[in-house]
Write a protein that holds these residues in place. Structure first.
Motif, PDB file in Angstrom:
ATOM      1  N   ASN A   1       0.815  -1.212   0.000  1.00 47.63           N
ATOM      2  CA  ASN A   1       0.000   0.000   0.000  1.00 47.63           C
ATOM      3  C   ASN A   1       0.857   1.274   0.000  1.00 47.63           C
ATOM      4  OD1 ASN A   1      -2.408  -1.413  -0.064  1.00 47.63           O
ATOM      5  ND2 ASN A   1      -2.444  -1.635   2.184  1.00 47.63           N
ATOM      6  N   LYS A   2       1.994   1.240   0.713  1.00 45.43           N
ATOM      7  CA  LYS A   2       2.868   2.430   0.797  1.00 45.43           C
ATOM      8  C   LYS A   2       3.761   2.603  -0.436  1.00 45.43           C
ATOM      9  CE  LYS A   2       3.086   2.428   5.860  1.00 45.43           C
ATOM     10  NZ  LYS A   2       3.977   2.293   7.021  1.00 45.43           N
ATOM     11  N   GLU A   3       4.259   1.454  -0.914  1.00 44.74           N
ATOM     12  CA  GLU A   3       5.230   1.535  -2.021  1.00 44.74           C
ATOM     13  C   GLU A   3       4.785   0.625  -3.153  1.00 44.74           C
ATOM     14  OE1 GLU A   3       8.949   0.474  -0.348  1.00 44.74           O
ATOM     15  OE2 GLU A   3       8.993   2.178   1.019  1.00 44.74           O
ATOM     16  N   GLN A   4       3.608   0.884  -3.669  1.00 46.16           N
ATOM     17  CA  GLN A   4       3.030   0.032  -4.697  1.00 46.16           C
ATOM     18  C   GLN A   4       3.891   0.007  -5.964  1.00 46.16           C
ATOM     19  OE1 GLN A   4      -0.967   1.437  -5.428  1.00 46.16           O
ATOM     20  NE2 GLN A   4      -1.727   0.634  -3.442  1.00 46.16           N
ATOM     21  N   GLN A   5       4.417   1.101  -6.339  1.00 44.06           N
ATOM     22  CA  GLN A   5       5.123   1.163  -7.618  1.00 44.06           C
ATOM     23  C   GLN A   5       6.639   1.175  -7.429  1.00 44.06           C
ATOM     24  OE1 GLN A   5       3.636   4.703  -9.615  1.00 44.06           O
ATOM     25  NE2 GLN A   5       1.606   3.741  -9.956  1.00 44.06           N
ATOM     26  N   VAL A   6       7.083   1.764  -6.290  1.00 47.46           N
ATOM     27  CA  VAL A   6       8.526   1.980  -6.162  1.00 47.46           C
ATOM     28  C   VAL A   6       9.238   0.715  -5.703  1.00 47.46           C
ATOM     29  CG1 VAL A   6      10.344   3.379  -5.047  1.00 47.46           C
ATOM     30  CG2 VAL A   6       8.146   4.403  -5.680  1.00 47.46           C
ATOM     31  N   GLN A   7       8.710   0.067  -4.696  1.00 46.74           N
ATOM     32  CA  GLN A   7       9.465  -1.028  -4.073  1.00 46.74           C
ATOM     33  C   GLN A   7       8.836  -2.403  -4.349  1.00 46.74           C
ATOM     34  OE1 GLN A   7       9.695  -0.093   0.061  1.00 46.74           O
ATOM     35  NE2 GLN A   7      11.079   1.653  -0.232  1.00 46.74           N
ATOM     36  N   THR A   8       8.159  -2.491  -5.523  1.00 50.11           N
ATOM     37  CA  THR A   8       7.497  -3.763  -5.838  1.00 50.11           C
ATOM     38  C   THR A   8       8.513  -4.893  -5.959  1.00 50.11           C
ATOM     39  OG1 THR A   8       5.748  -2.610  -7.004  1.00 50.11           O
ATOM     40  CG2 THR A   8       6.032  -4.955  -7.489  1.00 50.11           C
ATOM     41  N   THR A   9       9.570  -4.659  -6.695  1.00 52.92           N
ATOM     42  CA  THR A   9      10.570  -5.702  -6.906  1.00 52.92           C
ATOM     43  C   THR A   9      11.286  -6.061  -5.613  1.00 52.92           C
ATOM     44  OG1 THR A   9      10.893  -4.866  -9.157  1.00 52.92           O
ATOM     45  CG2 THR A   9      12.592  -6.359  -8.263  1.00 52.92           C
ATOM     46  N   THR A  10      11.612  -4.982  -4.814  1.00 50.00           N
ATOM     47  CA  THR A  10      12.345  -5.229  -3.551  1.00 50.00           C
ATOM     48  C   THR A  10      11.505  -6.057  -2.578  1.00 50.00           C
ATOM     49  OG1 THR A  10      13.497  -3.114  -3.834  1.00 50.00           O
ATOM     50  CG2 THR A  10      13.548  -4.121  -1.640  1.00 50.00           C
ATOM     51  N   ASN A  11      10.251  -5.620  -2.504  1.00 48.40           N
ATOM     52  CA  ASN A  11       9.368  -6.353  -1.568  1.00 48.40           C
ATOM     53  C   ASN A  11       9.171  -7.807  -1.986  1.00 48.40           C
ATOM     54  OD1 ASN A  11       9.007  -4.111   0.059  1.00 48.40           O
ATOM     55  ND2 ASN A  11       7.197  -3.418  -1.058  1.00 48.40           N
ATOM     56  N   ASN A  12       9.051  -7.996  -3.313  1.00 48.91           N
ATOM     57  CA  ASN A  12       8.878  -9.370  -3.781  1.00 48.91           C
ATOM     58  C   ASN A  12      10.090 -10.230  -3.439  1.00 48.91           C
ATOM     59  OD1 ASN A  12       6.317  -8.921  -4.823  1.00 48.91           O
ATOM     60  ND2 ASN A  12       7.107  -8.279  -6.823  1.00 48.91           N
ATOM     61  N   LEU A  13      11.302  -9.611  -3.649  1.00 48.44           N
ATOM     62  CA  LEU A  13      12.513 -10.360  -3.319  1.00 48.44           C
ATOM     63  C   LEU A  13      12.598 -10.680  -1.809  1.00 48.44           C
ATOM     64  CD1 LEU A  13      15.133  -8.509  -5.568  1.00 48.44           C
ATOM     65  CD2 LEU A  13      14.224 -10.804  -5.892  1.00 48.44           C
ATOM     66  N   ILE A  14      12.246  -9.641  -1.048  1.00 49.19           N
ATOM     67  CA  ILE A  14      12.306  -9.864   0.424  1.00 49.19           C
ATOM     68  C   ILE A  14      11.302 -10.927   0.862  1.00 49.19           C
ATOM     69  CG2 ILE A  14      11.934  -8.784   2.671  1.00 49.19           C
ATOM     70  CD1 ILE A  14      12.996  -6.155   1.421  1.00 49.19           C
ATOM     71  N   ILE A  15      10.087 -10.775   0.274  1.00 47.28           N
ATOM     72  CA  ILE A  15       9.036 -11.758   0.647  1.00 47.28           C
ATOM     73  C   ILE A  15       9.436 -13.157   0.207  1.00 47.28           C
ATOM     74  CG2 ILE A  15       6.670 -12.470   0.199  1.00 47.28           C
ATOM     75  CD1 ILE A  15       5.989  -9.451  -0.007  1.00 47.28           C
ATOM     76  N   SER A  16      10.021 -13.243  -1.021  1.00 51.38           N
ATOM     77  CA  SER A  16      10.438 -14.558  -1.506  1.00 51.38           C
ATOM     78  C   SER A  16      11.529 -15.147  -0.621  1.00 51.38           C
ATOM     79  CB  SER A  16      10.923 -14.435  -2.958  1.00 51.38           C
ATOM     80  OG  SER A  16       9.883 -13.979  -3.788  1.00 51.38           O
ATOM     81  N   LEU A  17      12.489 -14.256  -0.237  1.00 51.02           N
ATOM     82  CA  LEU A  17      13.580 -14.739   0.628  1.00 51.02           C
ATOM     83  C   LEU A  17      13.058 -15.229   1.984  1.00 51.02           C
ATOM     84  CD1 LEU A  17      16.612 -15.120   1.056  1.00 51.02           C
ATOM     85  CD2 LEU A  17      16.732 -12.732   1.849  1.00 51.02           C
TER      86      LEU A  17
END
Length: 644
Positions: free
Chosen positions: A326-342
């Motif tokens: 919700n906070k970083e829908q466009q900016v940190q999509t890739t980072t969050n996905n990597l973190i979530i995947s990790l």
């Protein structure tokens, strides 16, 4: 005796002539007492008394004392028993042979005779004027001597027989004349009787001649009987030889059974030791199983707790992921996905490692539990096998006790039969000797025949009794060994079981009573029922009736629907109510110091429930041990199913 009395009278009268009045009175009392003692020689009562009862009615002390001296010292007559009468009513219920009445009581003679009636009592009076009131009466003559009179009719009326000698001494002229007349009449009757006897003798001579002819015919019949008797002796000798052979065979079988019993006892002792050891191992395995089960439960609890924690973590991560999106829908999509995947990979790795570890631990625990279960199953099979062996050992031990008891019981009738046969042989040999020597009389031959019949009857009854015991033992022992279901009448079969246990029951002075209102037929295992009843009876004898105390065992049979009820109760010491829940447990006993194993009631319980498909209950009672057995009338075996 009459001549002796006539000679004694002058001598006795001489003692009466004394210088003083006091001495005269004493001598008169003694003289009257001596006469009373001598009267018993001339008077006969309807029944000859073993002891003559003399009763004195009066208050003369000298007379009473003289009677006592006479009763104690007189020789050749008696014995006498002397008593004193104070009231006439005492005569009603008293045994009296001679009643001595003092002259002071003459006024009461009429009342006295009224009470006496026709009772055979000799009344001795003094100075009575009326002859109707006398039996024997003393009086003084003109020369101051003592004499006596008698009323023969009164004596005969009272049932007393009077000797002719005393009638001549003291009777009246009429009495003497009547007595002479009676003697003449009897003499004429005797002459006629003699003639009749002579005729009878001649008749008897003719009868004797006819009897002699009959005796000769009887002698011929006796010779024929002798031939039959010789044949009987030959048959008896054959029976005796067969009996000796059967007895030897029976003794041989008893010895073999005794050896088998000894081996069974040794095997039972070894089995008992193995059972104790197995029980200890079973207890250890059970404790290990409980510990392992507890550990598995603890591990399962921990796994559940960790899974719950992982679920909470997943929920938290999901919430954080939504917030970042919700906070970083466009900016940190890739980072969050990597973190979530990790993070997901890390969580799944941790979860996989945990699950692998716990599965491996659970698999090891399951292997341990499976191994323990296999061991428990093996131990259980060993216990079942051991239990069967104990039951068989108990059967053989019970059968051995029955063998010993039956052998003892069989010895008694066989011993009686042997004794009777020995006596029969002895009197037969004696009879044959007399017959060969021609000394055999008809009386002796009849006596010997009677003795032979009695001896044969004794042999037959005792052999029948022994056969009955052997038959009962044979049926019970076969049923106990074979354990084959069959149809039988329950009361008759239980009677045979009690007969086979007669020796043990008789030794303890115990009686067994079996009651049944109607015939009860059952198709079940008679050997199992015999084993149960034997264990219950032996249990009562061992624990309920100690120190030879007499007792009674009552067995009541009844039926309800398709079940049979066997109510067993004794009147012994009983069983404490606190022990009611333990008495059917294996090896439980209160008499282990005396050699009891504690298996009797346990075997009864198992046989009733597993073989008879019934139940046995302990009922508390103050009057002894009380058990109630219930089992179906017909048990469904494979052969029974085919039949029906």
């Amino acid at each position: 005796m009459s001549y002796l009395l006539r000679l004694c009278l002058p001598v006795l009268l001489m003692f009466f002539i004394t210088p003083t009045l006091a001495e005269k009175t004493v001598q008169e009392a003694k003289l009257k007492s001596a006469f009373v003692g001598q009267f018993t020689q001339f008077i006969s009562w309807p029944t000859t008394p073993t002891q003559i009862e003399i009763v004195y009615y009066g208050n003369d002390a000298l007379y009473w004392q003289s009677l006592n001296d006479m009763a104690a010292n007189i020789k050749g007559v008696g014995p006498f028993k002397l008593s004193k009468l104070t009231q006439l009513s005492q005569l009603d219920n008293s045994l009296v042979h001679i009643l001595v009445v003092d002259k002071q009581q003459n006024a009461s003679l009429e009342s006295l005779y009224t009470r006496i009636g026709k009772r055979p009592i000799l009344v001795v009076t003094e100075n009575v004027i009326d002859n109707k009131l006398i039996g024997i009466n003393f009086y003084q003559t003109n020369s101051q001597t003592l004499s006596f009179k008698l009323n023969r009719y009164n004596l005969l009326y009272q049932g007393l027989k009077v000797d002719k000698d005393i009638v001549l001494l003291g009777g009246s002229e009429i009495d003497v004349a009547n007595m002479v007349k009676e003697m003449s009449f009897k003499l004429s009757e005797s002459t006629g009787l003699i003639d009749k006897l002579n005729d009878h003798i001649n008749s008897q001579k003719q009868t004797i001649a006819q009897k002699q002819i009959s005796i000769n015919q009887k002698q011929l019949e006796i010779d024929a009987k002798n031939n039959e008797f010789n044949k009987l002796i030959s048959n008896l000798e054959q029976i005796e030889a067969k009996y000796q052979s059967d007895l030897a065979q029976l003794e041989k079988e008893l010895n073999v059974a005794q050896q088998a019993l000894d081996k069974s006892k040794d095997s039972l002792a070894q089995r008992q030791a193995e059972v104790v050891k197995t029980q200890a191992e079973l207890d250890q395995i059970e404790s290990d199983k409980i510990a392992l089960s507890q550990q598995v439960m603890d591990n399962q609890t921990r796994i559940n707790s960790q899974l719950s924690t992982l679920e909470k973590l997943e929920t938290q991560l999901s919430e954080k992921e939504l917030a970042l999106i919700n906070k970083e829908q466009q900016v940190q999509t890739t980072t969050n996905n990597l973190i979530i995947s990790l993070l997901a990979l890390i969580v799944f790795a941790i979860l996989a490692i945990s699950l692998w570890y716990f599965n491996k631990k659970k698999h090891a625990l399951n292997q341990i539990l499976e191994s323990h279960n296999q061991q428990l199953e093996k131990v259980n099979q060993q216990l079942v096998s051991t239990q069967k062996q104990l039951v068989e050992s108990e059967k053989m031990a019970s059968l051995g006790g029955i063998v010993t008891g039956v052998a003892h019981e069989v010895n008694t009738p066989l011993g009686s039969a042997i004794t009777a046969i020995s006596h029969l042989s002895s009197i037969t040999i004696d009879l044959m000797g007399d017959f060969k020597d021609k000394k055999l009389s008809s009386n002796k031959f009849e006596k010997v025949l009677n003795e032979q019949v009695e001896a044969t009857d004794i042999v037959f009854k005792n052999l029948c009794r022994a056969a009955e015991l052997v038959k009962s033992f044979k049926q019970v022992s076969v049923d106990q060994v074979s354990e084959i279901a069959r149809e039988f009448e329950i009361k008759e079969y239980l009677d045979e079981v009690v007969i086979s246990l007669r020796h043990q029951i008789k030794q303890q002075n115990v009686t067994v009573e079996i009651s049944c209102n109607e015939p009860l037929l059952a198709f079940t295992y008679p050997g199992v029922l015999s084993q149960i009843l034997t264990n219950l009876i032996i249990n009562s004898i061992t624990h309920g009736f100690k120190n030879g105390t007499p007792g009674k065992i009552t067995i009541t049979l009844s039926s309800k629907n398709d079940f049979i009820n066997l109510d067993y109760q004794d009147n012994g010491t009983g069983i404490d109510s606190a022990l009611g829940e333990k008495i059917f447990d294996p090896f439980f006993t209160t008499n282990r110091h005396a050699g009891s194993t504690g298996l009797g009631l346990s075997i009864c319980y198992n046989l009733t429930s597993q073989k008879l498909l019934g139940s046995i209950q302990f009922i508390y009672s103050d009057a002894g041990a009380h058990f109630l057995l219930q089992f179906p009338k017909r048990i469904h075996t494979e052969s029974n199913k085919k039949t029906h």
